[in-house]
Structure formats: structure tokens, C-alpha cells
Design a protein around this motif. Structure first.
Motif, PDB file in Angstrom:
ATOM      1  N   SER A  48      -6.574   1.192   3.142  1.00 23.51           N
ATOM      2  CA  SER A  48      -6.578   0.731   4.441  1.00 23.51           C
ATOM      3  C   SER A  48      -7.851   0.274   4.784  1.00 23.51           C
ATOM      4  O   SER A  48      -8.987   0.591   4.328  1.00 23.51           O
ATOM      5  CB  SER A  48      -6.299   2.001   5.412  1.00 23.51           C
ATOM      6  OG  SER A  48      -7.275   2.891   5.536  1.00 23.51           O
ATOM      7  N   GLU A  69      -2.094   1.949  -3.145  1.00 19.71           N
ATOM      8  CA  GLU A  69      -1.523   2.674  -2.442  1.00 19.71           C
ATOM      9  C   GLU A  69      -2.482   3.522  -1.537  1.00 19.71           C
ATOM     10  O   GLU A  69      -3.421   3.764  -2.155  1.00 19.71           O
ATOM     11  CB  GLU A  69      -0.370   3.960  -2.953  1.00 19.71           C
ATOM     12  CG  GLU A  69      -0.914   4.878  -3.904  1.00 19.71           C
ATOM     13  CD  GLU A  69       0.057   5.650  -4.466  1.00 19.71           C
ATOM     14  OE1 GLU A  69       0.008   6.840  -4.229  1.00 19.71           O
ATOM     15  OE2 GLU A  69       0.875   5.097  -5.409  1.00 19.71           O
ATOM     16  N   ASP A  70      -2.458   3.817  -0.289  1.00 26.85           N
ATOM     17  CA  ASP A  70      -3.098   4.465   0.350  1.00 26.85           C
ATOM     18  C   ASP A  70      -4.413   3.735   1.028  1.00 26.85           C
ATOM     19  O   ASP A  70      -5.423   4.299   1.535  1.00 26.85           O
ATOM     20  CB  ASP A  70      -3.641   5.923   0.192  1.00 26.85           C
ATOM     21  CG  ASP A  70      -2.433   6.890  -0.125  1.00 26.85           C
ATOM     22  OD1 ASP A  70      -1.285   6.678   0.521  1.00 26.85           O
ATOM     23  OD2 ASP A  70      -2.526   7.523  -1.006  1.00 26.85           O
ATOM     24  N   THR A  75       0.964  -1.284  -0.024  1.00 21.02           N
ATOM     25  CA  THR A  75       0.120  -0.037  -0.011  1.00 21.02           C
ATOM     26  C   THR A  75       0.725   1.304   0.093  1.00 21.02           C
ATOM     27  O   THR A  75       0.250   2.294   0.172  1.00 21.02           O
ATOM     28  CB  THR A  75      -0.895  -0.002   1.257  1.00 21.02           C
ATOM     29  OG1 THR A  75      -0.163  -0.145   2.516  1.00 21.02           O
ATOM     30  CG2 THR A  75      -1.999  -1.070   1.124  1.00 21.02           C
ATOM     31  N   LYS A  76       2.231   1.005  -0.259  1.00 25.19           N
ATOM     32  CA  LYS A  76       2.965   2.350  -0.192  1.00 25.19           C
ATOM     33  C   LYS A  76       3.300   2.635  -1.885  1.00 25.19           C
ATOM     34  O   LYS A  76       3.115   1.934  -2.575  1.00 25.19           O
ATOM     35  CB  LYS A  76       4.404   1.845   0.351  1.00 25.19           C
ATOM     36  CG  LYS A  76       4.626   1.812   1.786  1.00 25.19           C
ATOM     37  CD  LYS A  76       5.876   1.401   2.513  1.00 25.19           C
ATOM     38  CE  LYS A  76       5.799   1.383   3.949  1.00 25.19           C
ATOM     39  NZ  LYS A  76       5.031   0.473   4.574  1.00 25.19           N
TER      40      LYS A  76
END
Length: 162
Positions: free
Chosen positions: A47, A44-45, A37-38
């Protein structure tokens, strides 16, 4: 009751080893989520709202959306190729460049080969495919003969040479 016993009851597991294995799986999942998720990443981002395992459903949904998008693109491409091929077949071989003739012959050979290789395919390629191959092949040979004749005429003695 000890904390370990309470954890076993809460999780429905029966042994400490199972609890440790489950914790390792959870830790591995969290590490993988952190890694993927980086930026730069397709997720990415991302959650989880409540549960890290939500990523499985979310990734499946993204995958399904991507597949549907690619299917739509593929259908548009197939339609465009079909239209192009139909228009190209209307163009006489004589008006094509040498490279276009080679490209068309290669494409027609692929059509025939693919149809021959497919076990579930019933029948042969359509008759127009063989007609187009014959037309293209004839034009290729005609141009080759024209080149040979032109070379011969350049090398042949003229009346002035005699």
C-alpha cells in the motif's frame, strides 16, 4: 471560483478534458494496484504511504533486486558449469557412458555454433574444443565398431557348427 477552476489551477492543467484524462489515469492506476496487491501476488499487501504513484518506484526497486539476485545466481551457475566442464574435459572419453558422450558432443557443438553465430566474437572456439570433439567422436566410432564386431562374431559360424 468554481471547484473545477480550482482543480485546474491546483493540477496545472488548462482544460476540463485534461482534468478528466488525469482522473481516468489515476482511477486506472488505483484499479491496477487493487488487482495486483491481492494474494497471491509478488506485491500482495502493498500500500502506498502517501501517493499511489509510489508503486512505480517500489516495483522498480523490486525488479532491480530481482535482477541482481538472478545475476548473482547466474554467475554462480556459470562458475559451477565452468568447473564441471573443466573436470569433465579431464575425464577421458573412454570412461564416459554413451549418453555422456552424446551430451558432451551436443554441448561442444553448441559452443562452436554459438561462437560462429556471434558477430562480435573474435576468433574461433579454443583449440581444446576441437580436440575434445575429435576425442569424443573417435570414442563413439570405436564403440560402434566394437558393437559391429560383437554382432559379427555372434553371427559367424563356429568350429562346432562346421
Amino acid at each position: 471560483m468554481s471547484d473545477l477552476n480550482e482543480a485546474l489551477i491546483m493540477t496545472g492543467l488548462t482544460t476540463i478534458e485534461e482534468l478528466i484524462d488525469m482522473a481516468n489515469v489515476g482511477q486506472s492506476l488505483m484499479t491496477a494496484i487493487d488487482v495486483h496487491t491481492k494474494a497471491p501476488s509478488l506485491i500482495e499487501d502493498w500500500s502506498p504511504a502517501d501517493d499511489p504513484a509510489e508503486i512505480v518506484g517500489d516495483l522498480y526497486n523490486r525488479f532491480e533486486e530481482s535482477i541482481n539476485c538472478h545475476k548473482a545466481d547466474l554467475e554462480r551457475l556459470r562458475a559451477a558449469n565452468k568447473e564441471r566442464d573443466e573436470l569433465r574435459r579431464k575425464v577421458r572419453a573412454r570412461s564416459l557412458t554413451d549418453q555422456q558422450i552424446e551430451d558432451d558432443l551436443a554441448a561442444m557443438d553448441e559452443v562452436v555454433k554459438r561462437r560462429d553465430d556471434e558477430e562480435e566474437c573474435v576468433g574461433r572456439p579454443p583449440e581444446w574444443a576441437y580436440e575434445r570433439i575429435a576425442e569424443l567422436d573417435h570414442e563413439k566410432k570405436r564403440r560402434g565398431l566394437e558393437r559391429l564386431l560383437a554382432e559379427h562374431n555372434r553371427a559367424a559360424p563356429t568350429m562346432e557348427d562346421r
